[in-house]
Design an enzyme around this catalytic site. Structure first.
Site, short mmCIF file in Angstrom:
data_model
loop_
_atom_site.label_atom_id
_atom_site.label_comp_id
_atom_site.label_asym_id
_atom_site.label_seq_id
_atom_site.Cartn_x
_atom_site.Cartn_y
_atom_site.Cartn_z
N SER A 133 -1.78 -8.66 14.97
CA SER A 133 -2.96 -8.41 14.15
C SER A 133 -3.44 -9.72 13.53
O SER A 133 -2.69 -10.69 13.43
CB SER A 133 -2.64 -7.40 13.05
OG SER A 133 -1.65 -7.92 12.20
N ALA A 134 -4.67 -9.74 13.09
CA ALA A 134 -5.24 -10.95 12.49
C ALA A 134 -4.47 -11.36 11.23
O ALA A 134 -4.33 -12.55 10.94
CB ALA A 134 -6.71 -10.72 12.15
N CYS A 135 -3.92 -10.37 10.51
CA CYS A 135 -3.23 -10.70 9.27
C CYS A 135 -1.85 -11.31 9.51
O CYS A 135 -1.25 -11.85 8.60
CB CYS A 135 -3.12 -9.48 8.36
SG CYS A 135 -2.31 -8.07 9.13
N THR A 136 -1.36 -11.27 10.75
CA THR A 136 -0.07 -11.89 11.04
C THR A 136 -0.20 -13.05 12.02
O THR A 136 0.79 -13.48 12.60
CB THR A 136 0.94 -10.86 11.62
OG1 THR A 136 0.39 -10.31 12.81
CG2 THR A 136 1.26 -9.77 10.63
#
Length: 159
Positions: A89-92
């Site tokens: 995901s973009a957050c990781t």
């Protein structure tokens, strides 16, 4: 208390943003890879799957998993071919950990590590999609040929 000009500005801003988002969604939904083009990748690469629902998903996001492949190694090879992608995901992004979302939906750790997320825009052409599918196919095959886990899997299934 907010000033009237600020309130009017915010209303106009939200209207413009929501209109732009709807227009982009229409462009993306009708121009980007459809179910048959997504299925092309699944049909051409064994042990490949689409993460998430085929219909109820963002129109510009395609998220695949590849067994016997490490997502980070896949990203390096794709980057060398000029393809921008992510393995989670973009957050990781930037983390070596698999996507916490994939783990939360029950995907085993080793399968979650072989994930690939592509975010597409209205500027993507059919030729871009064909090139990307071709490079992913070649890269997955190349990486699996070096994988002792895949070699063991093939030997076990030939018997």
């Amino acid at each position: 208390t907010a000033s009237l000009p600020d309130v009017i500005f915010m209303i106009l801003f939200f209207f413009m943003v929501s209109t732009t988002m709807r227009e982009q969604e229409v462009l993306v939904r009708y121009k980007l890879p459809n179910a048959s083009e997504i299925q092309k990748l699944e049909n051409e690469i064994e042990h490949c799957w689409l993460n998430g629902d085929r219909i109820k998903r963002l129109p510009n996001n395609v998220h695949f998993g590849f067994e016997f492949v490490e997502g980070e190694s896949l990203l390096i090879k794709l980057d060398m071919a000029g393809i921008c992608a992510s393995s989670g995901s973009a957050c990781t992004s930037g983390s070596l950990d698999p996507s916490h979302v994939l783990l939360a939906i029950g995907l085993p750790h080793e399968r979650a590590h072989g994930s690939l997320r592509l975010t597409l825009s209205e500027e993507i052409t059919k030729e871009d999609v064909d090139y990307t599918v071709s490079v992913i196919k070649e890269t997955v095959e190349y990486m699996r040929n070096m994988s002792p886990l895949y070699e063991d899997f093939i030997k076990k299934n030939k018997k």
